[in-house]
Design a protein around this motif. Structure first.
Motif, PDB file in Angstrom:
ATOM      1  N   ALA A 221       9.516  35.183  66.156  1.00 21.01           N
ATOM      2  CA  ALA A 221       8.303  35.682  65.509  1.00 21.01           C
ATOM      3  C   ALA A 221       8.454  37.148  65.139  1.00 21.01           C
ATOM      4  O   ALA A 221       8.082  37.570  64.039  1.00 21.01           O
ATOM      5  CB  ALA A 221       7.099  35.475  66.423  1.00 21.01           C
ATOM      6  N   VAL A 222       8.974  37.941  66.065  1.00 15.84           N
ATOM      7  CA  VAL A 222       9.269  39.364  65.824  1.00 15.84           C
ATOM      8  C   VAL A 222      10.695  39.594  66.311  1.00 15.84           C
ATOM      9  O   VAL A 222      10.916  39.864  67.492  1.00 15.84           O
ATOM     10  CB  VAL A 222       8.277  40.284  66.558  1.00 15.84           C
ATOM     11  N   PRO A 223      11.679  39.492  65.450  1.00 14.14           N
ATOM     12  CA  PRO A 223      13.069  39.613  65.882  1.00 14.14           C
ATOM     13  C   PRO A 223      13.357  40.966  66.517  1.00 14.14           C
ATOM     14  O   PRO A 223      12.715  41.970  66.204  1.00 14.14           O
ATOM     15  CB  PRO A 223      13.856  39.437  64.579  1.00 14.14           C
ATOM     16  N   PRO A 224      14.342  41.014  67.434  1.00 15.49           N
ATOM     17  CA  PRO A 224      14.682  42.276  68.089  1.00 15.49           C
ATOM     18  C   PRO A 224      14.993  43.410  67.114  1.00 15.49           C
ATOM     19  O   PRO A 224      14.802  44.585  67.451  1.00 15.49           O
ATOM     20  CB  PRO A 224      15.905  41.908  68.936  1.00 15.49           C
ATOM     21  N   GLU A 225      15.456  43.082  65.910  1.00 14.13           N
ATOM     22  CA  GLU A 225      15.749  44.126  64.931  1.00 14.13           C
ATOM     23  C   GLU A 225      14.523  44.987  64.638  1.00 14.13           C
ATOM     24  O   GLU A 225      14.637  46.186  64.344  1.00 14.13           O
ATOM     25  CB  GLU A 225      16.258  43.505  63.629  1.00 14.13           C
ATOM     26  N   GLU A 226      13.339  44.385  64.700  1.00 18.25           N
ATOM     27  CA  GLU A 226      12.121  45.156  64.451  1.00 18.25           C
ATOM     28  C   GLU A 226      11.866  46.143  65.591  1.00 18.25           C
ATOM     29  O   GLU A 226      11.425  47.272  65.364  1.00 18.25           O
ATOM     30  CB  GLU A 226      10.928  44.216  64.281  1.00 18.25           C
ATOM     31  N   GLY A 227      12.155  45.723  66.824  1.00 20.08           N
ATOM     32  CA  GLY A 227      12.016  46.638  67.948  1.00 20.08           C
ATOM     33  C   GLY A 227      13.012  47.780  67.865  1.00 20.08           C
ATOM     34  O   GLY A 227      12.679  48.939  68.133  1.00 20.08           O
ATOM     35  N   ARG A 228      14.246  47.446  67.511  1.00 14.53           N
ATOM     36  CA  ARG A 228      15.256  48.499  67.336  1.00 14.53           C
ATOM     37  C   ARG A 228      14.830  49.471  66.243  1.00 14.53           C
ATOM     38  O   ARG A 228      15.081  50.676  66.333  1.00 14.53           O
ATOM     39  CB  ARG A 228      16.609  47.869  67.007  1.00 14.53           C
ATOM     40  N   ARG A 229      14.194  48.948  65.214  1.00 17.60           N
ATOM     41  CA  ARG A 229      13.724  49.803  64.122  1.00 17.60           C
ATOM     42  C   ARG A 229      12.672  50.791  64.618  1.00 17.60           C
ATOM     43  O   ARG A 229      12.723  51.983  64.291  1.00 17.60           O
ATOM     44  CB  ARG A 229      13.149  48.918  63.017  1.00 17.60           C
ATOM     45  N   ILE A 230      11.726  50.323  65.415  1.00 16.07           N
ATOM     46  CA  ILE A 230      10.715  51.229  65.969  1.00 16.07           C
ATOM     47  C   ILE A 230      11.380  52.295  66.825  1.00 16.07           C
ATOM     48  O   ILE A 230      11.089  53.491  66.700  1.00 16.07           O
ATOM     49  CB  ILE A 230       9.670  50.449  66.791  1.00 16.07           C
ATOM     50  N   ALA A 231      12.280  51.859  67.719  1.00 15.50           N
ATOM     51  CA  ALA A 231      12.943  52.810  68.619  1.00 15.50           C
ATOM     52  C   ALA A 231      13.740  53.849  67.849  1.00 15.50           C
ATOM     53  O   ALA A 231      13.853  55.005  68.285  1.00 15.50           O
ATOM     54  CB  ALA A 231      13.838  52.061  69.599  1.00 15.50           C
ATOM     55  N   ALA A 232      14.309  53.460  66.707  1.00 10.97           N
ATOM     56  CA  ALA A 232      15.074  54.408  65.894  1.00 10.97           C
ATOM     57  C   ALA A 232      14.160  55.377  65.148  1.00 10.97           C
ATOM     58  O   ALA A 232      14.557  56.513  64.858  1.00 10.97           O
ATOM     59  CB  ALA A 232      15.949  53.652  64.896  1.00 10.97           C
ATOM     60  N   LEU A 233      12.950  54.952  64.854  1.00 11.88           N
ATOM     61  CA  LEU A 233      12.021  55.799  64.105  1.00 11.88           C
ATOM     62  C   LEU A 233      11.360  56.858  64.973  1.00 11.88           C
ATOM     63  O   LEU A 233      11.104  57.971  64.505  1.00 11.88           O
ATOM     64  CB  LEU A 233      10.934  54.932  63.448  1.00 11.88           C
ATOM     65  N   VAL A 234      11.071  56.524  66.236  1.00  8.80           N
ATOM     66  CA  VAL A 234      10.304  57.446  67.074  1.00  8.80           C
ATOM     67  C   VAL A 234      11.236  58.447  67.745  1.00  8.80           C
ATOM     68  O   VAL A 234      12.420  58.158  67.956  1.00  8.80           O
ATOM     69  CB  VAL A 234       9.483  56.689  68.137  1.00  8.80           C
ATOM     70  N   PRO A 235      10.731  59.627  68.094  1.00  7.41           N
ATOM     71  CA  PRO A 235      11.560  60.606  68.811  1.00  7.41           C
ATOM     72  C   PRO A 235      12.006  60.047  70.165  1.00  7.41           C
ATOM     73  O   PRO A 235      11.180  59.579  70.949  1.00  7.41           O
ATOM     74  CB  PRO A 235      10.624  61.809  68.975  1.00  7.41           C
ATOM     75  N   ASP A 236      13.286  60.073  70.436  1.00  5.27           N
ATOM     76  CA  ASP A 236      13.834  59.655  71.723  1.00  5.27           C
ATOM     77  C   ASP A 236      13.351  58.270  72.138  1.00  5.27           C
ATOM     78  O   ASP A 236      13.012  58.026  73.295  1.00  5.27           O
ATOM     79  CB  ASP A 236      13.470  60.690  72.810  1.00  5.27           C
ATOM     80  N   GLY A 237      13.315  57.327  71.199  1.00  2.00           N
ATOM     81  CA  GLY A 237      12.883  55.973  71.517  1.00  2.00           C
ATOM     82  C   GLY A 237      13.926  55.228  72.342  1.00  2.00           C
ATOM     83  O   GLY A 237      15.131  55.411  72.163  1.00  2.00           O
ATOM     84  N   ARG A 238      13.473  54.390  73.241  1.00  2.00           N
ATOM     85  CA  ARG A 238      14.354  53.568  74.083  1.00  2.00           C
ATOM     86  C   ARG A 238      14.065  52.099  73.799  1.00  2.00           C
ATOM     87  O   ARG A 238      12.901  51.684  73.784  1.00  2.00           O
ATOM     88  CB  ARG A 238      14.131  53.861  75.569  1.00  2.00           C
ATOM     89  N   PHE A 239      15.117  51.303  73.600  1.00  2.00           N
ATOM     90  CA  PHE A 239      14.956  49.890  73.289  1.00  2.00           C
ATOM     91  C   PHE A 239      15.723  49.034  74.283  1.00  2.00           C
ATOM     92  O   PHE A 239      16.874  49.356  74.639  1.00  2.00           O
ATOM     93  CB  PHE A 239      15.466  49.584  71.875  1.00  2.00           C
ATOM     94  N   HIS A 240      15.087  47.933  74.716  1.00  2.00           N
ATOM     95  CA  HIS A 240      15.760  46.950  75.568  1.00  2.00           C
ATOM     96  C   HIS A 240      15.381  45.553  75.080  1.00  2.00           C
ATOM     97  O   HIS A 240      14.195  45.251  74.915  1.00  2.00           O
ATOM     98  CB  HIS A 240      15.343  47.084  77.032  1.00  2.00           C
ATOM     99  N   ALA A 241      16.379  44.687  74.887  1.00  2.00           N
ATOM    100  CA  ALA A 241      16.143  43.271  74.637  1.00  2.00           C
ATOM    101  C   ALA A 241      16.254  42.528  75.962  1.00  2.00           C
ATOM    102  O   ALA A 241      17.123  42.828  76.787  1.00  2.00           O
ATOM    103  CB  ALA A 241      17.158  42.729  73.638  1.00  2.00           C
ATOM    104  N   ILE A 242      15.376  41.561  76.159  1.00  2.00           N
ATOM    105  CA  ILE A 242      15.338  40.804  77.412  1.00  2.00           C
ATOM    106  C   ILE A 242      15.916  39.412  77.154  1.00  2.00           C
ATOM    107  O   ILE A 242      15.335  38.617  76.411  1.00  2.00           O
ATOM    108  CB  ILE A 242      13.898  40.724  77.954  1.00  2.00           C
ATOM    109  N   PRO A 243      17.081  39.104  77.738  1.00  2.00           N
ATOM    110  CA  PRO A 243      17.744  37.820  77.464  1.00  2.00           C
ATOM    111  C   PRO A 243      16.909  36.628  77.926  1.00  2.00           C
ATOM    112  O   PRO A 243      16.159  36.702  78.911  1.00  2.00           O
ATOM    113  CB  PRO A 243      19.041  37.915  78.272  1.00  2.00           C
TER     114      PRO A 243
END
Length: 270
Positions: A221-243
């Protein structure tokens, strides 16, 4: 409890006392589309055991909150949560939102950053899908025509959780399914319209609060790429995918989700 804003009720609950000690902080949990505060059942015990107070809010048209006529705007959904924080006098909170709750959280963090210590954005978009009308239009028309979200419930569950989870946790699966089916049709449609027409992409580089971005590794529904995109846009964003999780990693993989969340809260406790 019920709060009244502009003639409509907003349902929320506060578990644990508001902290007088700065080390004991409030965590505000906000659910996805077609869910309610019970979506966080797997997080509440862990947060309380760690010494946090927990505030859960039902967005408009969901759970015990009234559904005014749509369409809604994402900024207005964030401001509803801000109203609750003001009304309860929580002081700055750690905001945790999933899907719709994560999108409303971006609005609140951008519009009223002083209300937040940190924001955790789970399985959420930074802007509407390019084909939003194709994705959401049929669902909006279906629930309005039926006067119910029941026609969408089974397909929604299949997007949210894996068959393995259903087999292992049939009672919890049924709880969530029933909640989707019982969600107000107008509340669903109004929030889906908000998801169909928003963008924070230009503003996220100016986000003034720490941001953690989480996503189920198998979320379609919301692929991890979208989360990575948010983390890349924000200052010092941290991203984790949960297997091993789809759209509700907090439900499907609560141990991994809770560990990441508690580590984040401890890191931003100051």
């Amino acid at each position: 409890m019920l709060l009244t804003r502009e003639g409509r009720r907003i349902h929320c609950d506060l578990l644990g006392d508001l902290p007088g000690d700065p080390a004991r902080q409030v965590v505000c949990l906000v659910h996805s589309l077609a869910a309610d505060m019970t979506m966080w059942a797997e997080q509440v015990p862990a947060l309380l055991a760690a010494g946090h107070a927990v505030l859960r809010v039902d967005l408009r048209g969901h759970g015990g909150s009234d559904a005014p006529p749509g369409p809604y705007a994402m900024g207005a959904l964030g401001e509803d949560v801000g109203f609750v924080l003001d009304a309860l006098g929580t002081g700055p909170v750690h905001y945790v939102g999933l899907s719709l709750g994560g999108m409303a959280g971006q609005a609140l963090a951008l519009d009223r950053p002083a209300m937040l210590r940190s924001v955790t954005i789970c399985d959420a978009l930074p802007e509407s899908l390019r084909n939003a009308a194709e994705v959401w239009g049929p669902r909006i028309r279906a629930v309005r025509a039926a006067g119910s979200c029941a026609p969408l419930a089974e397909a929604t569950m299949e997007r949210w959780l894996t068959p393995a989870y259903r087999a292992a946790h049939p009672a919890r699966w049924d709880q969530i399914l029933r909640t989707i089916a019982a969600t107000s049709a107008e509340g669903y449609a109004g929030c889906a319209e908000a998801i169909s027409d928003f963008s924070f992409v230009a503003r996220l580089p100016g986000l003034a609060v720490p941001a953690l971005v989480l996503c189920g590794e198998d979320d379609h529904a919301v692929p991890p790429e979208e989360g990575r995109r948010i983390a890349a846009l924000v200052p010092d964003g941290r991203f984790h995918a949960i297997p091993g999780a789809r759209h509700l990693p907090n439900v499907e993989k609560p141990e991994a989700f809770n560990r990441l969340l508690l580590e984040w809260l401890a890191r931003n406790a100051g």
